[in-house]
Write a protein that holds these residues in place. Structure first.
Motif, PDB file in Angstrom:
ATOM      1  N   MET A  73       0.887  -1.090   0.069  1.00  0.00           N
ATOM      2  CA  MET A  73      -0.088  -0.070   0.163  1.00  0.00           C
ATOM      3  C   MET A  73       0.582   1.098   0.020  1.00  0.00           C
ATOM      4  O   MET A  73       0.258   2.446  -0.155  1.00  0.00           O
ATOM      5  N   CYS A  74       2.091   1.089   0.341  1.00  0.00           N
ATOM      6  CA  CYS A  74       3.043   2.304   0.539  1.00  0.00           C
ATOM      7  C   CYS A  74       4.014   2.123  -0.311  1.00  0.00           C
ATOM      8  O   CYS A  74       4.340   3.159  -1.295  1.00  0.00           O
ATOM      9  N   HIS A  75       5.154   1.303  -0.297  1.00  0.00           N
ATOM     10  CA  HIS A  75       6.053   1.230  -1.029  1.00  0.00           C
ATOM     11  C   HIS A  75       6.224   1.023  -2.541  1.00  0.00           C
ATOM     12  O   HIS A  75       6.695   1.714  -3.192  1.00  0.00           O
ATOM     13  N   ASN A  76       5.401  -0.212  -3.039  1.00  0.00           N
ATOM     14  CA  ASN A  76       5.163  -0.564  -4.415  1.00  0.00           C
ATOM     15  C   ASN A  76       4.491   0.559  -5.141  1.00  0.00           C
ATOM     16  O   ASN A  76       4.773   0.723  -6.278  1.00  0.00           O
ATOM     17  N   PRO A  77       3.276   1.225  -4.580  1.00  0.00           N
ATOM     18  CA  PRO A  77       2.915   2.216  -5.630  1.00  0.00           C
ATOM     19  C   PRO A  77       3.984   3.243  -6.018  1.00  0.00           C
ATOM     20  O   PRO A  77       4.065   3.844  -6.900  1.00  0.00           O
ATOM     21  N   ALA A  78       4.643   3.765  -4.846  1.00  0.00           N
ATOM     22  CA  ALA A  78       5.796   4.550  -4.991  1.00  0.00           C
ATOM     23  C   ALA A  78       6.843   4.249  -5.953  1.00  0.00           C
ATOM     24  O   ALA A  78       7.407   4.905  -6.895  1.00  0.00           O
ATOM     25  N   LYS A  79       7.053   2.856  -6.118  1.00  0.00           N
ATOM     26  CA  LYS A  79       8.113   2.342  -6.825  1.00  0.00           C
ATOM     27  C   LYS A  79       7.572   2.266  -8.362  1.00  0.00           C
ATOM     28  O   LYS A  79       8.307   2.580  -9.351  1.00  0.00           O
ATOM     29  N   ILE A  80       6.429   1.557  -8.605  1.00  0.00           N
ATOM     30  CA  ILE A  80       5.700   1.543  -9.788  1.00  0.00           C
ATOM     31  C   ILE A  80       5.491   2.755 -10.667  1.00  0.00           C
ATOM     32  O   ILE A  80       5.801   2.882 -11.732  1.00  0.00           O
ATOM     33  N   PHE A  81       5.231   3.835  -9.835  1.00  0.00           N
ATOM     34  CA  PHE A  81       4.796   5.076 -10.569  1.00  0.00           C
ATOM     35  C   PHE A  81       6.037   5.879 -10.533  1.00  0.00           C
ATOM     36  O   PHE A  81       6.092   7.055 -11.002  1.00  0.00           O
ATOM     37  N   LYS A  82       7.225   5.472 -10.047  1.00  0.00           N
ATOM     38  CA  LYS A  82       8.407   6.378  -9.563  1.00  0.00           C
ATOM     39  C   LYS A  82       8.123   7.588  -8.898  1.00  0.00           C
ATOM     40  O   LYS A  82       8.404   8.618  -9.575  1.00  0.00           O
ATOM     41  N   ILE A  83       7.326   7.756  -7.936  1.00  0.00           N
ATOM     42  CA  ILE A  83       6.959   8.971  -7.457  1.00  0.00           C
ATOM     43  C   ILE A  83       8.106   9.376  -6.550  1.00  0.00           C
ATOM     44  O   ILE A  83       8.829   8.730  -5.437  1.00  0.00           O
ATOM     45  N   GLU A  84       8.477  10.646  -6.386  1.00  0.00           N
ATOM     46  CA  GLU A  84       9.807  11.401  -6.059  1.00  0.00           C
ATOM     47  C   GLU A  84       9.259  11.396  -4.177  1.00  0.00           C
ATOM     48  O   GLU A  84       8.364  11.946  -3.719  1.00  0.00           O
ATOM     49  N   LYS A  85      10.074  10.903  -3.339  1.00  0.00           N
ATOM     50  CA  LYS A  85      10.178  11.072  -1.984  1.00  0.00           C
ATOM     51  C   LYS A  85       9.267  10.894  -1.327  1.00  0.00           C
ATOM     52  O   LYS A  85       8.931  11.557  -0.306  1.00  0.00           O
TER      53      LYS A  85
END
Length: 446
Positions: free
Chosen positions: A359-371
């Motif tokens: 719910m936190c890490h993987n969405p950030a990784k998949i969409f390459k969300i900054e910081k």
């Protein structure tokens, strides 16, 4: 300077849980350690002993209904519900009115959110059968991706021209997110049930009209096209056991060209719940059988499925109380998704570390969300404190979605979100959202 020190928390990050303190200065996490002493007398101290500190959840699929459908919800109301539910960033879909299928309409949504959103935000650019030129203008640095509807869920946003699809898949380097249901299969199933029941089809047949076959046909075609063109594909709200055959867990997430999402309602409910919940659990894709639900859990835990999201899509009570054919599909979920997964943790189905990963890490990784999406020094202080032993009951008085109802109405959750920080600001504390819409536009490392 705004400084907050969170002490004695069970900090959950990158597969580990460790007791410690986190210091926030203005928008950012500046220190993480076993013990931190406040350096300023003005520092606000929060004792989180016995509670988990997790990164704010990132919901990669919501429908907040603005513009054009604001009787159901709007960016302000639904983002307030999101932060109350521990979701600090969201990615919203293009099927508003008008549809976000031009750069101008897309930018108008960003301008609304800049003034009213309590959570961080991004908006998907929508694809149609004839807007490839507009799609190719999309800026990968500040737009999450391209959304295509390959099923009849959204009327005139259906992309059913194979030549157009292939052009979109082969022309853009951006992430393409898809809703997969085969239109022909659904229409044929619906006609069959209309012959049997006329206009009074019972809700119990929803999952047979929008069937597992309809989902599999569409998902498999999308994956085949992605492999052929090299497109970066993300498949939303998977709902069937059969679709799980299409995904692999044999490569690291960072190397996957094709990723997968499951929604809370498909992990929680089954077709047996239509008898009591009726249209209030009518979603597209449909909630399927208990066996499908079991297969989704297995795929989530063995990493064939990468993300847990909500597909939050509110409708009014009056709309939902219509007959099956007239009642729209979708429901509100952002306020209860994180605690629902913590409930699954209490039931022994998933670890807290895995909840945070999905719910936190993987969405950030998949969409390459900054910081965002991690508890790291130098990252934005999007943080959530969850007390795993503080029960509460879902009732009308504490539901924040504008529609005023929830499929979890009456449920007693064992865990409670007590604090939510967005960009270092304490925006939610014990059932109260502060009137500070501090959400920022998400940026992407592309």
């Amino acid at each position: 300077m705004n400084t907050v020190l969170i002490k004695n928390a069970k900090i959950v990050n990158e597969g580990t849980i460790f007791e410690g303190d986190v210091l926030i200065e203005n928008e950012f996490i500046v220190e993480i350690a076993e013990s931190i002493s406040p350096k300023l007398s003005s520092c606000k101290i929060i004792d989180a002993e016995g509670s988990y500190l997790i990164p704010g959840a990132i919901d990669d699929q919501v429908h907040f209904r603005e513009p054009g459908l604001t009787h159901k919800g709007d960016i302000a109301s639904e983002s307030r519900a999101a932060v109350a539910g521990g979701i600090t960033s969201f990615i919203e879909q293009p099927n508003t009115v008008p549809n976000a299928v031009t750069q101008e309409i897309l930018e108008e949504k960003y301008q609304i959110a800049a003034k009213t959103s309590y959570a961080n935000y991004s908006f998907m650019m929508g694809g149609t059968n004839d807007n490839l030129e507009e799609i190719l203008k999309t800026n990968p640095k500040n737009v999450a991706g391209i959304k295509l509807f390959l099923g009849s869920s959204t009327g005139n946003m259906l992309v059913d021209n194979q030549e157009t699809l292939e052009k979109i898949f082969s022309s853009t380097k951006m992430l393409i997110a898809v809703h997969c249901e085969d239109e022909t299969t659904i229409k044929n199933n619906l006609e069959r049930y209309k012959l049997q029941f006329g206009e009074d089809i019972p809700i119990e047949f929803h999952h047979q009209i929008r069937s597992a076959e309809a989902c599999y046909i569409s998902s498999s075609k999308a994956i085949e096209l992605a492999k052929k063109t090299g497109a970066r594909l993300h498949i939303f709200h998977l709902s069937t056991a059969k679709e799980m055959e299409l995904f692999t867990n044999k490569i690291p997430l960072e190397e996957k060209q094709i990723t997968a999402e499951v929604c809370v309602h498909h992990l929680w409910f089954s077709d047996e719940d239509y008898k009591t919940k009726g249209n209030f659990i009518k979603w597209n894709p449909a909630i399927k059988t208990a066996d499908d639900r079991t297969a989704l859990w297995e795929a989530l835990l063995d990493d064939r499925i990468d993300v847990i999201a909500t597909d939050h899509a509110p409708h009014t009570l009056e709309e939902k109380q219509q007959s099956y054919l007239k009642a729209p599909s979708g429901g509100p979920l952002v306020q209860h998704a994180v605690v629902a997964m913590f409930e699954a943790n209490h039931q022994g189905k998933i670890s807290v570390e895995k909840i945070v990963e999905k719910m936190c890490h993987n969405p950030a990784k998949i969409f390459k969300i900054e910081k965002r999406g991690f508890i790291k020094e130098g990252f934005y202080a999007d943080l959530v404190i969850v007390n795993p032993s503080l029960p509460w009951n879902v009732k009308k008085e504490n539901i924040l979605a504008k529609c005023g109802w929830s499929p979890f109405d009456g449920y007693n959750f064992k865990s409670r979100i007590t604090h939510t920080f967005v960009n270092g600001e304490l925006v939610y504390h014990n059932f109260k959202v502060k009137d500070i819409p501090v959400g920022k536009r998400l940026l992407f490392d592309r």
